[in-house]
Design an enzyme around this catalytic site. Structure first.
Site, mmCIF file in Angstrom:
data_model
loop_
_atom_site.group_PDB
_atom_site.id
_atom_site.type_symbol
_atom_site.label_atom_id
_atom_site.label_comp_id
_atom_site.label_asym_id
_atom_site.label_seq_id
_atom_site.Cartn_x
_atom_site.Cartn_y
_atom_site.Cartn_z
ATOM 1 N N HIS A 145 -5.730 3.758 -25.925
ATOM 2 C CA HIS A 145 -5.450 2.359 -26.249
ATOM 3 C C HIS A 145 -5.613 2.118 -27.755
ATOM 4 C CE1 HIS A 145 -9.728 1.341 -26.883
ATOM 5 N NE2 HIS A 145 -9.973 2.109 -25.815
ATOM 6 N N CYS A 168 -13.021 6.591 -24.361
ATOM 7 C CA CYS A 168 -11.570 6.427 -24.435
ATOM 8 C C CYS A 168 -11.012 7.109 -25.686
ATOM 9 C CB CYS A 168 -11.203 4.949 -24.449
ATOM 10 S SG CYS A 168 -11.431 4.133 -22.859
#
Length: 256
Positions: free
Chosen positions: A96, A112
Site C-alpha cells: 500500500h 506491510c
C-alpha cells in the site's frame, strides 16, 4: 444441439477473456528494500519500498493477491491510512501507499510493504486491470540484512566525508618542512703561517714570528642562519693574540 453451441460459445469467451489477462508478478527484495513488477515476464517497474522491521518481519514466500481496497485504514495501528491496498496474506499483510515516503529504503513498517502514494496508485491500477487473482507476490531477504547494509553504507559515506590530512602537518600538529633545508656553508679555516698579526687587523705588513707551540685562533664569524631570521650563528669569541700575549696552552708563556 443449440445448448451445445451455447456451451461452446461460453467456453470460447472464457478462454479469450483469460488469454486477455496478463500475469502480474510482484517481487520484493527485502535485502535491498526494492519492489519490481513484471507483466508476462517483462519488467515494467522497480521502486523503493519499506518492509517490516525486525520485530514485525514481512513473511517470505510466494503468495497470490486476493483482495483490493483503494481507501483502507488499519484496524490494528490507530486507523493509519493504507491507500491502494493490495492484500496478499490472511493475516493482513498488504502492499500500500504511505505518507512516510522519507523512510522508503529502510525496513520500518509493521509488516506491510510500503510504497510511495504515486507508485501504489500505479500498481493498484495495473492489478485491477489484469485481475487480482492473476497477480502473485514473492518476497525474499531479511530486514536485518537491509539494516546491516545501510549501516555499512553510512559508515563509508562518513569516511569519505572526512577531510584528508593536511600534508604540511604531522599527526601531532607540528608543521612538516616540505623543502629540504639549505646546507650551512662551512667557515673557512685560516691557515697557520707561523706569524702573529695585529689583533685589530691593521698593519697587515707587520707580523711577528710565533713562538714554538703557538696556536692561532680563528677570527669571529658573524651572520644569519639560513631559514631563521631570528638566530645568529656566532663562532666562539676568539681573536688573534696581540703581540706579547700567548695561548695558555703553551707552557713557556703566561698572559698575566
Amino acid at each position: 444441439m443449440r445448448s451445445y453451441l451455447v456451451s461452446l460459445t461460453g467456453l470460447i469467451l472464457l478462454a479469450l477473456s483469460s488469454a486477455a489477462q496478463a500475469k502480474v508478478a510482484i517481487t520484493v527484495d527485502k535485502d535491498n528494500q526494492q519492489l519490481s513488477v513484471a507483466v508476462d515476464g517483462v519488467e515494467r517497474y522497480r521502486w523503493p519500498v519499506s518492509t517490516g522491521n525486525p520485530s514485525h518481519e514481512t513473511p517470505n514466500g510466494k503468495f497470490q493477491t486476493f483482495r483490493m481496497e483503494a481507501d483502507h485504514y488499519s484496524k490494528e495501528f490507530d486507523d493509519a491510512p493504507m491507500p491502494h491496498s493490495i492484500f496478499f496474506t490472511k493475516q493482513g499483510h498488504a502492499i500500500h501507499g504511505t505518507t512516510s515516503e522519507g523512510k522508503l529504503g529502510v525496513p520500518v513498517s509493521h509488516g506491510c510493504v510500503r510504497l510511495s502514494r504515486e507508485n501504489a496508485a500505479t500498481l493498484y491500477a495495473l492489478v485491477e486491470k489484469e485481475g487480482v487473482l492473476n497477480t502473485t507476490v514473492t518476497l525474499t531477504g531479511s530486514s536485518r540484512v537491509a539494516l546491516a547494509r545501510l549501516k555499512t553504507k553510512a559508515g563509508s559515506a562518513v569516511a569519505r566525508a572526512e577531510p584528508a590530512p593536511d600534508p604540511t602537518y604531522d599527526a601531532a600538529g607540528a608543521p612538516v618542512e616540505l623543502a629540504p633545508s639549505q646546507p650551512r656553508v662551512a667557515t673557512p679555516q685560516v691557515a697557520d703561517d707561523g706569524y702573529i698579526y695585529p689583533a685589530d687587523g691593521s698593519y697587515a705588513d707587520r707580523r711577528y714570528p710565533a713562538p714554538p707551540g703557538y696556536r692561532r685562533l680563528a677570527p669571529p664569524q658573524y651572520g644569519y642562519v639560513e631559514n631563521d631570521s631570528y638566530a645568529q650563528d656566532y663562532a666562539p669569541r676568539r681573536y688573534y693574540q696581540p703581540r706579547g700575549y700567548y695561548d695558555r696552552g703553551y707552557s713557556g708563556y703566561s698572559a698575566y
